[in-house]
Structure formats: structure tokens, C-alpha cells
Design an enzyme around this catalytic site. Structure first.
Site, short mmCIF file in Angstrom:
data_model
loop_
_atom_site.label_atom_id
_atom_site.label_comp_id
_atom_site.label_asym_id
_atom_site.label_seq_id
_atom_site.Cartn_x
_atom_site.Cartn_y
_atom_site.Cartn_z
CG HIS A 30 1.17 -1.86 -1.00
ND1 HIS A 30 0.13 -1.67 -2.86
CD2 HIS A 30 0.47 -2.21 -0.44
CE1 HIS A 30 -1.00 -2.22 -1.52
NE2 HIS A 30 -0.84 -2.64 -0.53
CD GLU A 61 1.64 -1.43 4.11
OE1 GLU A 61 0.95 -1.67 4.73
OE2 GLU A 61 1.68 -0.36 2.88
CG HIS A 62 1.44 -5.93 2.68
ND1 HIS A 62 -0.11 -7.13 2.67
CD2 HIS A 62 0.64 -4.72 1.87
CE1 HIS A 62 -1.12 -6.51 1.89
NE2 HIS A 62 -0.44 -4.99 1.80
CD GLU A 94 0.56 -10.73 3.23
OE1 GLU A 94 0.42 -10.20 2.52
OE2 GLU A 94 -0.47 -11.60 3.71
CD GLU A 96 -4.63 -3.64 -1.34
OE1 GLU A 96 -3.84 -1.69 -0.73
OE2 GLU A 96 -3.36 -3.76 -0.83
#
Length: 1010
Positions: free
Chosen positions: A84, A87-88, A160, A194
Site C-alpha cells: 500500500h 502504491e503511494h 506517505e 488512512e
């Protein structure tokens, strides 16, 4: 002439004779096989990159909305969320585009109608869709460079992923005046915040913990906040090297653009790599052949639901290999027959009997993995009933097996598939990608997944042998080899999470102190890192973006071909007709406008629309009605409608909206079903009160999680409700006011027969079709006459009563300037809204451009990059006359509020460049010119009264917006409006010290008091 050339080129791109032959090599790729799928009007080509082994699936279809995706197998090694976070961070800059966040900076430089990236449980993929050939080439270049050659700077990882830093670094950067609370060290990071937000969601937590136990070999790819802080920068880079490689990749292209052009560009990027051994390991679920297993763990409490009804529990079976597409299709059918609809045996035996309030998040057949999983679970269960779930489920399954599955119900689901194939969607390619990609990564042949007719033919052959579906139940579901997974509510769960985070933070700081040789040195290092990141982020808005590719405003046509509509009168009803190729489908929509609708009736319309799809009529059960709906239509629905007037946003009309879709031959049945549901639903039946109570309890169950999934939208509705009549109306039926009403009604005693509620629902039923009705039909030209006749008969069959409510004395929508809703979230959701102008005002276009400029040039940078929120931006609702700001999963609300309030002045002072303005226009036209499904054509005119002439004028105004106009509307509608206290500000989240006396606290208790 040019248009004809383009059409011939599109046909050539999808013509088999124009495509390479099997075994041929084209731009570094060898074509392995092809398959023509006539029922989907497409040809699939499977290729392999000769040098690296990357797989490529191309879907050639006469569709201008072209799609690209590159994906990688990313089995997570642990729960740190490395897939994840990667991905950022891949999107934060690459070798060819060495700027901060080229992905986000491309958003306003493209005419794409979709751009995103997704981390799934065992793979990650990066898709986009666009109708523009230059745009496609530009975006493909950015996506390939971002994924294969990212810079992966440490500052991107800390921004991130995660870091430790002072809570308010802006105060430190300003020099003197920083308070002790500003220097407080906290965990930060976009993904970290998040996932903290996700872990506040009991539904998500139940699902992810269930996955942990059913697939123990697949770790949490999104990341568990408790483990995210164990991830190191070196581990991130190593994971990229091993996984983001062409040998580990699957590429997907779709549409009418030439395959050769795609392959040339892709080979240019992939060709620089050598083949490596890829990580294509496909993990399987646990082995349950040894007998039943049970897992029980704790989760958060929902403060808006009865504490005694907060258990969640499910029973799961491990099924067969999903590469057997016929068996997998058949198990999906068995799942639907068992669970879909109020008449299904599991709904009647589990939810209707009161064992639970709704299905658990993992319920149904999951074919996304290598092996299928079937789960039956409930939320809203009482503790004493948890143990009853499994034996009750087993008893229902045995009973269904003995009776057999009815062919008529099977035909209903097959009819839905037929209509799904005929329905012309605007995003077919993206839907296809989402359907094929997960299974492709788990070993399912995408050609098998595409072959609808082959699958249906094989199913029918198996079914004809007799007892096929019942045999699958014997094979998989009638054993005791199950996993029972239960989540129990804990009032201390959120507090324990907070304590754990605090202890983890202290431990990390202690280690830093030890390494640095003192507390002051460690704090100084944390602050220096944060200030360095802040300085780097500060360069984002001034850096040279000339390396980024772009389309040009000249590529946006000034004139848009209008949608041709015509109007007829059927009886007293005005009918809008849109004649278009629809594959033999008819789409119907009607609006019944109601004047002076009382608030207490309006707020119950959502319950009314749910009830008529639940209760049945005097002569038909809901099960019979559901079967008829599936057999004869593509669905019918009734809902609430409100809309501002395009020439005066302060005025709004409301009522009910009705819609349906059916094959042309079944249109009369569709109309009859709508009439039955609306007019004949039996609110006086002995079961009505209990069935309505169950609807309320299902709606109330997990409502805190529902709010969290789109908390900024709830904040927006609450803020906007104090500004315009239309926004006030919409908030009553779909905002926090509706949540309070539903949870209050759901909390009534079981002995309460809901007589007052049912009386109001019956009153709604009396006027549901008794106002001023207008209708719209979209169909083929040859079906117009028969559809008009069927509509006439439908209208003649309706009651002749007219709705007549007392005139409303006044419209008091005044709200508090600052409202706070205390809710148990670890992060915040907020909105600030202001009134502006109507759709036809010349100021509307520059306001839309301003919203894009603020989002992409300022707010994303300040709220997300610097502030750590998952999202934030500005918006302009053209029809509603509202301009606003929002933030999503926001750890720093005070800072965000300051940014929102100062954004207007920032826009006034900004020296906008021509490039800024052009980017903003691209961003706006992504929505304006996005492809539309055939049933959406002409709906702007029908629903809102926005004519083709109004749309064309607005189009020209948007293209002609100047920098001076942007500054003028920023001054007038934001800066000056804020000075006059015209705004409404709403935030949701945990009540902390910043929520002082200037705020009005709006408690969301189930008794409805505030």
C-alpha cells in the site's frame, strides 16, 4: 469526413483481419492466442513480452473510452502495509518525471475520465481511462515510468508511509510563538492516517480480521497501524525491486486505439529490463477438512446502536478452485438463490426471524482468490444468539437441499445477466478490468472469464443432467468443515487502541533518544526531519512542471453535439423521448413533483421506498414480486428527488422519482410492477410492523461505519443544509438528520407497533403518484409507439387523487455557523460551505475553475501532503449554487480550518499562469465530457431543466474563463462572504480541546436529542 476516417480507424483496430496472427511478433511481444467473444462484441488477444515475460491482455472493441492498466503481483510479507505504501510512493516522482507527485499533478493535465491506483490483497494495479489518443500516450508514459522507475525518496516514504514529528510543524517553522502542544510528537503519514480511519470502521475491521484467519498466508496489504511503524525505508525499496518488475507484471489495454501503438510504447519501457524470477505465488485458504474451527475477537462499539445487539458472526466454507469457471459461476448462482432478496431462504430464516439485523461484510460467495469462499454471517446479533447462527444456517441449507432450487428463480438471475450484457455502459472497459484482473493474478484464464456464452452453455448442460446445483451444495455446504468467526463489542476497544499507539510512540521515541544520545537531540532530529519535509513540500507549488506531458485546451471541442430530444404529451403527462440504439432495452424515469411536502413525511420517504420493496401486496408476497422483477425487468426503483432551479438556486422542487429498465417486450409488465409496488403495498398486514422494524434496524446497524466511509460527504450535507432550500431537503433524507431519525426509530421497544410511523407511510403511499408527473423514455425508434401506449395504460391505471398540503408559512433553514458532531473516529471529516450563484449565471464557470485551481494548486498540497489527511479539496456545485471545501480522514482539523478560511485570499493574491488556467479547464472538462451511458443521455434536461442551449453556453464560458474572473469570484464569493459570516462549517470526529464555546455541539444520540 474526418469523423468517417476516425470511425474506419476504430473498426480497423478491432477487425481480426487487421490484427497480428498467432505466433507473430510485434514490437517485442509475441501473440500467444486470440478469442472473439461475439456476445460482448470484442476480441481478446493474449501476448507475452519476449525479453521480460510480462503478460499483456488486449481487448479490441469498438469503444472510444480506452483503458490501460499495469499491475504487479504483490504478496505482502507482513502487516506493515508495504504494498500500500509503495502504491503511494511510486506516484511521488520518477526518473523521467522527477517532480513531486507527478500523478496528482497530471490529474488536471489530462482529459481522462478515470485515474487511480489500487492495492488488493495480493496484487497492485494502476488504471486509467480516456477517449483522447494523445492523452492515452501521455498517461501510459507517466504510469509506466512511475511504477518501473520511481525515485522512492526517503522524504516520500516519510510523507506517505509513516514518521514521528511535531503535531504542528507550521508553528515551529514560523519561529517564535510555538506552543508546547505544537511540539507534541505524534505518528504521521498519509497511509498511517488512512488505515487508522479504516480501523475505526467495525465493518472493515471484521472483514480484514476474517481474511487474516481464512487466508493466514496472505498478510494485510493495506497495513495495520500497529505494524506500519515497523516498516523501514530499506524494506520499501527492496520490495519494489523484487515485485515492480516486468517479469512480475500484467498489462491490460482496452478499446479502439491501435494495439501496435500501445505495444511500441510499452516495449520501449520494458525492454530496458532483464527477465528475473517473479513472485507469482498464489496462496490458498486454510484447510478445514479436519473439522470445524472457531475464532472470537473484540471490536469497537457503535454508540448509535443498542449495545446488546452489536455482535457480528459468520460461518464460512472453503470451496473449489475458481479456475473452474463453470463451477464458480454456479456457486455464485447458488449464493444468490440462497441470500438475495427478502424472499430468499437465508434472509427469511435469519434476518426476518430476528437473529440478526443485516448481513455481515464477508457474506456471500467470494471468487476473488484461488479458491472460493462462501460465508453466511450476520451483524446486530445479541450475545445469546451467536451460538444459534451455525445450527440455524445448517438447518436452512438442509431444508433448501431437500426441496431443491426452483428453475424459475434461476431463470430470473440468468435474465439479469442477459440484460447486463445488453446494457450499454460508458465504463465497460474499466468494469471488465476490475472483473478480470483479480482472477488473472490467481491463475484464472481471462479468456475463460470473458466467455459468457460458453459458460452459460456449459452450465445448462450440467443442469440438464439433474440435481446439479443441489449436488454442489452436497459437495461444499452440507459438511461441518467450517470456520465460525465472531467479533464481540468492547467498550474499551478504541481506548485500548489509543493506549497501544501511545505506548508504541513512547517506545519509538525512547529508542531514538538512546540512539541520539539524549532527549533534546532526539527531539531536535524529529523536528529537523519534519521541517525539512515541510520545506520540500513547500517547493511543490513553484517547481517547473514542463517535463510533464499534456494535452491542450485546443483539443477540447468548443461545440458539443447536442443530445436530440423530443417532447410528447401522453394524457396530461409531459413525456421526454430520447431515441437511440439501446440493444432492445427501454429505460423509463418519471418524477412526481410535490408542493409543500411536510417535513415529517419527507424524512420518512427513504423508509417508504425501502418498505415497498419489502412488504408485498395483498395478493403477492415480496418473494413473488422479486421473482417477477428479476424475470421481466432489469430492476425498478422508487426514491426521493429534489433539485434547484437552474435559473434560481434558491428555489427548489421536490418529489418522488421512479425508474425501471426492461426489454422492449416487457415494458407493460415493468409498468404494472411499479404500480403494484407503489399503490398496492400492504401496510396493514400483520407482519408489516415487524418487517419495517427490521428495515430500520438493518439501516441503523453499523451506521457509524457507514458515516466513516464517506464522512466528508456527511459533513458537506450538514454544512450546505444551512445555505439553500435544496440542500436542506437533501440533508433531511440522506444526511445526519436522517441517521438520527433512523437510529431513534430503530431503538424503540419491540412492543411498539410503530402505528404513527405506518400511518405516515400510508399517507405517503396515497400521494406517491398524485402530484404533477412528468416522464422520460429512452429506447430504439421502433419501440416508441408501443412504449407510449404502455405508458398511457399505466397512467390510466393510477389513482386520480391529488396531493394537497397546506402552504408552508416560512422556510427556516438557518443553521449554526460552526457545528461539531462527536463521533468515535481516530481522524476527522470536515466541510466549509458558502452560497454562490445559479447555473445560468456567468460567475458559475469561473467558480468551477477556481475550485479546480484551489484543489490541485493549493489544498491537496496543504491538507494532504503537509497536513497528513487522506484527502482534501474544493468543489463548486453548479446547479446547487454552493462552493465548498472538505477534508477526509484528517488528523489535523485546526490546521485544515485555517487553510480553508485563507484559501480565498490565497487565490486572490496568486499570480496565476496560463498553464494553471489551462490545467484547471482540463480538470473540469474531465467531468463535462466524460462518456455517458445511453440511459443517462438527456437526463440533465429531464431532472434539472438544464437545456442543451444552457449546456453549450456553459461550455463556452468555461473555455473562456480568465485569470481576472477567477480572482474576482474568489474575492466576492469566498473572501467577502467569509467576512460577512455567510459560511457554514461542520466537522465530525472525537471531541477535543479545540472544540470550544464557539462551536455548537450536535450529539448523535439514538433518542434524537441534541
Amino acid at each position: 469526413m474526418l469523423r468517417g476516417t476516425a470511425q474506419r480507424a476504430a473498426r480497423a483496430a478491432t477487425d481480426l483481419s487487421q490484427l497480428p496472427k498467432i505466433g507473430e511478433t510485434l514490437h517485442g511481444f509475441t501473440l500467444l492466442r486470440t478469442k472473439h467473444v461475439p456476445e460482448l462484441d470484442l476480441t481478446a488477444l493474449h501476448l507475452r513480452h519476449d525479453k521480460t515475460g510480462a503478460e499483456h491482455l488486449h481487448i479490441a472493441r469498438d469503444d472510444s473510452n480506452n483503458v490501460f492498466s499495469i499491475g504487479f503481483k504483490t504478496n505482502p510479507p507482513d502487516d506493515t502495509g508495504v504494498p500500500h505504501i509503495l502504491e503511494h510512493t511510486t506516484l511521488c516522482g520518477s526518473e523521467k518525471y522527477p517532480i513531486r507527485d507527478p500523478f496528482f499533478k497530471m490529474l488536471p493535465r489530462t482529459l481522462s475520465n478515470f485515474m487511480n491506483a489500487f492495492t488488493a490483497s495480493d496484487h497492485t494495479f494502476y488504471p486509467f481511462a480516456t477517449t483522447n489518443a494523445r492523452d492515452f500516450k501521455n498517461l501510459m508514459s507517466v504510469y509506466l515510468d512511475a511504477t518501473l522507475r520511481p525515485l522512492l525518496k526517503q522524504s516520500d516514504f516519510t510523507q506517505e508511509g509513516w514518521r514521528i514529528g511535531p503535531e504542528n510543524p507550521q508553528a515551529l517553522a514560523a519561529g517564535e510563538g510555538a506552543q508546547p502542544e505544537d511540539r507534541k510528537l505524534v505518528f504521521k503519514g498519509v497511509v498511517y492516517n488512512e488505515m487508522k480511519g479504516q480501523m475505526s470502521d467495525a465493518g472493515y475491521l471484521f472483514y480484514i480480521r476474517f481474511q487474516d484467519h481464512i487466508f493466514p498466508d496472505i498478510n494485510n496489504s493495506g497495513g495495520d497501524p500497529q505494524k506500519i511503524t515497523d516498516l523501514t525505508y530499506e524494506q520499501l525499496k527492496k520490495f519494489h525491486t523484487e515485485h515492480y518488475h516486468p517479469s512480475n507484471a500484467k498489462v491490460f489495454t482496452y478499446g479502439d486505439m491501435p494495439l501496435a501503438d500501445h505495444l511500441r510504447e510499452i516495449d520501449a519501457q520494458l525492454g530496458a529490463f532483464e527477465r528475473i524470477k517473479s513472485d507469482m505465488a498464489i496462496h490458498r485458504p486454510i484447510d478445514l477438512s479436519g473439522g470445524p474451527r472457531e475464532v472470537r475477537l473484540q471490536g469497537p462499539v457503535d454508540p448509535l446502536v443498542d449495545l446488546n445487539k452489536q455482535f457480528k458472526s459468520s460461518v464460512s466454507w472453503v470451496l473449489g478452485d475458481t479456475s473452474n469457471v463453470v463451477e464458480s459461476f454456479s456457486m455464485a448462482l447458488v449464493s444468490a438463490l440462497l441470500m438475495d432478496g427478502y424472499g430468499s431462504p437465508l434472509y427469511k430464516g435469519l434476518i426476518e426471524t430476528g437473529l440478526g439485523a443485516d448481513w455481515s461484510p464477508n457474506s456471500g460467495y467470494d471468487s476473488s482468490g484461488k479458491v472460493g469462499i462462501f460465508s453466511i454471517g450476520l451483524t446486530g446479533v445479541q450475545e445469546a444468539d451467536v451460538a444459534k447462527l451455525k445450527p440455524t444456517v445448517q438447518e436452512i441449507l438442509r431444508s433448501v437441499r431437500e426441496k431443491g432450487l426452483e428453475r424459475s428463480k434461476i431463470d430470473g438471475y440468468l435474465h439479469q445477466l442477459e440484460l447486463g450484457l445488453k446494457h450499454k455502459t460508458a465504463n465497460f472497459g474499466m468494469s471488465l478490468l476490475h472483473r478480470l484482473k483479480p482472477k488473472w493474478f490467481t491463475g484464472v484464464d481471462p479468456f475463460d472469464s470473458l466467455a459468457w456464452n460458453d459458460t452459460l452453455t456449459a452450465f445448462e448442460a450440467e443442469y440438464a443432467k439433474g440435481g446439479y446445483l443441489e449436488g454442489l451444495m452436497d459437495k461444499y455446504l452440507l459438511s461441518d468443515n467450517t470456520l465460525t468467526f465472531t467479533m464481540t463489542p468492547s467498550a474499551e476497544f478504541v481506548q485500548e487502541l489509543a493506549k497501544e499507539e501511545e505506548a508504541r510512540l513512547e517506545s519509538k521515541i525512547s529508542k531514538a533518544v538512546e540512539t541520539a544520545g539524549g532527549e533534546d537531540k532526539a527531539r531536535g532530529a524529529f523536528e529537523a526531519q519534519e521541517l525539512a519535509l515541510l520545506a520540500e513540500q513547500g517547493k511543490s507549488n513553484t517547481e517547473d512542471l514542463s517535463c510533464l506531458p499534456s494535452v491542450h485546451v485546443q483539443d477540447i471541442p468548443r461545440q458539443k453535439e447536442p443530445v436530440v430530444l423530443r417532447t410528447e404529451t401522453v394524457g396530461e403527462v409531459k413525456l421526454q423521448l430520447r431515441e437511440a440504439p439501446t440493444n432492445g432495452l427501454t429505460y423509463f424515469r418519471a418524477i412526481n413533483t410535490l408542493e409543500n411536502l411536510p417535513d415529517e413525511l419527507r424524512s420518512l420517504i427513504p423508509l417508504f421506498t425501502d418498505s415497498i420493496m419489502r412488504l408485498g401486496t395483498k395478493d403477492m408476497t415480496m418473494e413473488q414480486l422479486e421473482d417477477l422483477i428479476k424475470l421481466k425487468t432489469g430492476g425498478v426503483s422508487v426514491g426521493y428527488h429534489s433539485a434547484s432551479q437552474p435559473t434560481d438556486f434558491a428555489q427548489a422542487k421536490e418529489g418522488l422519482v421512479f425508474s425501471g429498465m426492461a426489454l422492449d417486450r416487457n415494458v407493460p409488465v415493468m409498468f404494472d410492477l411499479l404500480r403494484k409496488l407503489i399503490v398496492d403495498t400492504d401496510f396493514d398486514s400483520p407482519e408489516a410492523a415487524q418487517q419495517i422494524r427490521q428495515l430500520l434496524q438493518a439501516a441503523a446497524d453499523g451506521v457509524v461505519n457507514d458515516i466513516a466511509s464517506s464522512g466528508h460527504a456527511y459533513a458537506q450535507r450538514a454544512a450546505e443544509a444551512g445555505l439553500t432550500w435544496d440542500a436542506f431537503l437533501r440533508e433531511q433524507v440522506s444526511g445526519l438528520s436522517q441517521v438520527k431519525l433512523v437510529t431513534s426509530l430503530a431503538s424503540r421497544q419491540e412492543s411498539d407497533r410503530l402505528e404513527d410511523v405506518i400511518a405516515k407511510l400510508k399517507e405517503i403511499q396515497r400521494f406517491a403518484l398524485a402530484g404533477t408527473v412528468r416522464a422520460a423514455i429512452t429506447c430504439d425508434s421502433e419501440s416508441v409507439a408501443s412504449n407510449s401506449g404502455a405508458l398511457s395504460k399505466f397512467l390510466d391505471s393510477l389513482p386520480s387523487d391529488k396531493a394537497n398540503f397546506p402552504a408552508r408559512q416560512n422556510r427556516n433553514i438557518a443553521r449554526n455557523i460552526k457545528s461539531f458532531y462527536p463521533l468515535p473516529y481516530q481522524v476527522y471529516y470536515g466541510a466549509l460551505a458558502l452560497p454562490t450563484v445559479s447555473y445560468t449565471s456567468p460567475d458559475g464557470a469561473p467558480l468551477q475553475i477556481l475550485a479546480s485551481l484551489l484543489t490541485h494548486k493549493h489544498l491537496h498540497h496543504e491538507i494532504r501532503e503537509k497536513g497528513g489527511a487522506y484527502g482534501g479539496g474544493a468543489y463548486s456545485r453548479a446547479v446547487d449554487g454552493i462552493f465548498g471545501f472538505y477534508s477526509y480522514r484528517d488528523p489535523n482539523p485546526l490546521n485544515t480550518i485555517k487553510i480553508m478560511r485563507s484559501a480565498g485570499q490565497w487565490a486572490v493574491d496568486r499570480k496565476w499562469s496560463d498553464r494553471d488556467l489551462e490545467d484547471a479547464k482540463f480538470s473540469v472538462f474531465q467531468g463535462v465530457d466524460a462518456p455517458r451511458s445511453v440511459n443517462e443521455e438527456g437526463m440533465g434536461n429531464f431532472v434539472y431543466g438544464i437545456t442543451e442551449e444552457m449546456k453549450q453556453r456553459r461550455r463556452e464560458q468555461l473555455l473562456d474563463v480568465t485569470k481576472d474572473q477567477v480572482r474576482e469570484v474568489a474575492q466576492k464569493y469566498i473572501v467577502t462572504a467569509l467576512s460577512k459570516e455567510a459560511e457554514r462549517l461542520v466537522f465530525l470526529g472525537e471531541k477535543r480541546d479545540f472544540v470550544g464555546q464557539s462551536w455548537v455541539i450536535k450529539e448523535m444520540d439514538i433518542n434524537g436529542a441534541s
